[in-house]
Enzyme design. Structure first.
Site, PDB file in Angstrom:
ATOM      1  N   PHE A 167      47.817  63.484 121.000  1.00 36.27           N
ATOM      2  CA  PHE A 167      49.238  63.115 121.013  1.00 36.27           C
ATOM      3  C   PHE A 167      49.900  63.675 122.270  1.00 36.27           C
ATOM      4  CE2 PHE A 167      53.698  63.956 120.227  1.00 36.27           C
ATOM      5  CZ  PHE A 167      54.136  62.742 119.719  1.00 36.27           C
ATOM      6  N   ARG A 215      40.706  53.623 123.469  1.00 40.38           N
ATOM      7  CA  ARG A 215      39.625  53.886 124.418  1.00 40.38           C
ATOM      8  C   ARG A 215      40.238  54.451 125.702  1.00 40.38           C
ATOM      9  NH1 ARG A 215      39.044  48.040 123.958  1.00 40.38           N
ATOM     10  NH2 ARG A 215      40.180  46.949 125.625  1.00 40.38           N
ATOM     11  N   ASN A 276      35.806  69.685 123.386  1.00 40.04           N
ATOM     12  CA  ASN A 276      35.670  68.316 122.891  1.00 40.04           C
ATOM     13  C   ASN A 276      34.361  67.731 123.410  1.00 40.04           C
ATOM     14  OD1 ASN A 276      35.903  65.667 122.113  1.00 40.04           O
ATOM     15  ND2 ASN A 276      37.742  65.226 123.306  1.00 40.04           N
ATOM     16  N   SER A 279      34.373  62.760 121.943  1.00 43.70           N
ATOM     17  CA  SER A 279      35.141  61.550 122.213  1.00 43.70           C
ATOM     18  C   SER A 279      34.188  60.401 122.518  1.00 43.70           C
ATOM     19  CB  SER A 279      36.078  61.758 123.405  1.00 43.70           C
ATOM     20  OG  SER A 279      36.641  60.523 123.809  1.00 43.70           O
ATOM     21  N   LYS A 317      34.719  70.515 118.427  1.00 43.75           N
ATOM     22  CA  LYS A 317      35.155  69.285 117.764  1.00 43.75           C
ATOM     23  C   LYS A 317      34.012  68.287 117.764  1.00 43.75           C
ATOM     24  CE  LYS A 317      39.002  66.027 117.470  1.00 43.75           C
ATOM     25  NZ  LYS A 317      40.381  65.753 117.928  1.00 43.75           N
ATOM     26  N   ASN A 346      36.359  63.852 114.941  1.00 43.15           N
ATOM     27  CA  ASN A 346      36.992  62.996 115.943  1.00 43.15           C
ATOM     28  C   ASN A 346      37.047  61.556 115.413  1.00 43.15           C
ATOM     29  OD1 ASN A 346      37.964  62.060 118.509  1.00 43.15           O
ATOM     30  ND2 ASN A 346      36.798  63.685 119.520  1.00 43.15           N
ATOM     31  N   THR A 347      37.379  60.601 116.266  1.00 43.29           N
ATOM     32  CA  THR A 347      37.450  59.195 115.853  1.00 43.29           C
ATOM     33  C   THR A 347      36.043  58.631 115.636  1.00 43.29           C
ATOM     34  OG1 THR A 347      37.501  58.517 118.177  1.00 43.29           O
ATOM     35  CG2 THR A 347      39.619  58.793 117.060  1.00 43.29           C
ATOM     36  N   TYR A 419      47.477  62.739 113.462  1.00 42.82           N
ATOM     37  CA  TYR A 419      48.119  62.129 114.624  1.00 42.82           C
ATOM     38  C   TYR A 419      48.516  60.699 114.294  1.00 42.82           C
ATOM     39  CZ  TYR A 419      48.288  59.842 119.289  1.00 42.82           C
ATOM     40  OH  TYR A 419      48.633  59.088 120.374  1.00 42.82           O
ATOM     41  N   THR A 420      47.545  59.858 113.885  1.00 42.18           N
ATOM     42  CA  THR A 420      47.818  58.441 113.670  1.00 42.18           C
ATOM     43  C   THR A 420      48.886  58.222 112.600  1.00 42.18           C
ATOM     44  OG1 THR A 420      45.557  57.907 114.335  1.00 42.18           O
ATOM     45  CG2 THR A 420      46.767  56.203 113.134  1.00 42.18           C
TER      46      THR A 420
END
Length: 464
Positions: A167, A215, A276, A279, A317, A346-347, A419-420
């Site tokens: 964010f 992305r 991270n 991702s 993460k 993560n996503t 976040y989303t």
């Protein structure tokens, strides 16, 4: 005694009159906003889209409150803008700490979401960051249940609900986001050198599923510029727990060196540091989750932290798209190197059928939001059990209700990020989550968040 009694009666009457006035203001503001847009207060992307399409075609009704048509963009802007003006103006006349005033401002922030959704996802996100940068977002100084207080790594959190990385990538809105009511905020991912990320468009809303595909590719102002912002934030003695999430540059050949380089500039300003390695939008990044590669990075980071920021916790993460073997390897690495925590997760690059039915559901990138909720909660439980409850976990993925937070805590998360959910619910989601979580904890007999951690797992004892 007579004078004292008369004084109490007068104060009671004044307070009662002010409360009535506040309720009228709140009602008038909300009614004015929703009447101006010609819909009911329960905003959804679907109903908004229907209203937008109806307004684009000739309408015979044109009546406020009809739910479809009858409004225009100018009326929408005027209604919400006027509502905010009334609320802010009332704040100068009345007490901004009044719970009714606070709730009204939060309600108005939710009503403004359809305006943001008129723009593409990245433009609206940048607009929100700009507003937050200058403090033009709701603030919440209300007291919540003491059962939300928790302690992790020897640090006291007012509540376990935090803002996930992604964010505030460049640490521009830390103070405002803490002011909304988050228990902690994580900025980043921050790369050693500035980079633009991938080409636009690179963020896509999936409103039916309350999800987002992105992305972006770690667009960052670089560790030097971001470090200066965080230093200025710390210089103001701003209260609040701040996590700093770092990643490698896209073109880097030595990942471990990149993480260490960013760590040297940023770690001493962090309450915890996140590496991270998960991702899906940076080529080759997820390969760093493999046992040997992850061990190399963690070992280098541990040495760098010991030299530049002693005592700052190191967190890894990880992705939700891992095999059982990968999960065991990661668990072994974090235990062997005594990593202080994990963020799960993560996503995801997976695409449930309901997501594929959306207009942009087949876009390349990481999926976040509601479809990720059960996936991430199941993985939290698995990683908690693989590590024997010895490693604090920050749960992340698909949080939109207090029950989502609670389920992740019972699965083994000591803290939870989102976040989303803000994309679809706005800042008003945060006080809602805290109230719902407190009610759930109390109803199940838990006096603190800590007591509920791992309650749904096979691990009966935690060690930190």
């Amino acid at each position: 005694l007579r004078e004292e009694k008369r004084g109490r009666v007068c104060r009671y009457r004044i307070e009662k009159r002010e409360t009535k006035m506040w309720r009228r203001v709140a009602s008038a503001v909300k009614s004015g906003v929703f009447a101006s847009v010609g819909t009911t207060p329960r905003w959804t992307c679907r109903s908004y889209a229907a209203s937008a399409s109806a307004s684009a075609s000739p309408s015979t009704s044109g009546q406020p409150g009809s739910g479809t048509g009858g409004w225009s963009l100018s009326r929408l802007l005027l209604g919400v803008g006027g509502g905010f003006g009334v609320a802010v103006g009332a704040g100068y006349l009345l007490d901004p700490d009044d719970p009714l005033y606070t709730q009204t401002v939060f309600d108005l922030s939710r009503a403004a979401i359809p305006i943001l959704h008129l723009f593409d996802a990245e433009t609206s996100h940048n607009l929100v960051i700009t507003l937050a940068k200058y403090g033009l977002v709701p603030g919440d100084r209300r007291e919540y249940s003491a059962c939300l207080n928790t302690s992790v790594w020897g640090k006291e959190f007012k509540n376990p609900i935090g803002l996930a990385a992604g964010f505030d990538k460049n640490a521009e809105a830390m103070e405002s986001m803490l002011g909304i009511g988050f228990g902690f905020v994580e900025v980043g991912s921050i790369t050693p050198e500035p980079q633009d990320g991938n080409e636009r468009p690179r963020i896509f809303r999936l409103p039916k599923e309350k999800a987002v595909i992105n992305r972006i590719g770690c667009n960052s102002h670089g560790s030097k510029a971001v470090s200066q912002r965080i230093q200025a934030f710390r210089a103001k003695e701003s209260k609040g727990i701040l996590g700093i999430n770092i990643a490698k540059n896209k073109t880097s050949l030595d990942a471990a060196e990149d993480y260490v380089e960013a760590c040297k500039l940023l770690a001493d300003k962090a309450d915890y540091v996140v590496i991270n390695v998960s991702s899906p939008n940076t080529p080759g990044l997820r390969k760093l989750q493999a046992g040997k590669e992850l061990g190399k990075i963690v070992g280098s980071m541990k040495k760098a932290l010991k030299e530049h920021a002693p005592g700052v916790p190191l967190v890894v993460k990880i992705a939700p798209d891992l095999s059982k073997g990968d999960k065991k390897d990661i668990a072994n690495v974090v235990l062997r190197y005594r990593v202080d925590g994990m963020i799960v997760s993560n996503t995801t690059i997976s695409r449930p059928d309901a997501v594929l039915d959306e207009e942009n559901g087949n876009q390349v990138g990481g999926l976040s939001g509601k479809p990720l909720n059960k996936i991430s909660t199941a993985m939290i439980k698995e990683m908690y059990e693989l590590t024997g409850g010895k490693i604090p976990i920050i749960g992340c993925g698909g949080v939109s209700t207090g029950l989502d937070v609670y389920d992740k805590i019972k699965a083994g998360a000591s803290l939870v990020q989102l976040y989303t959910g803000l994309v679809y619910e706005g800042p008003a989601l945060i006080p809602q989550l805290k109230k719902e979580l407190a009610e759930l904890l109390i109803s199940d007999g838990f006096k603190t968040v800590d007591e509920a951690v791992g309650a749904n797992t096979r691990v009966k004892r935690r060690w930190w």
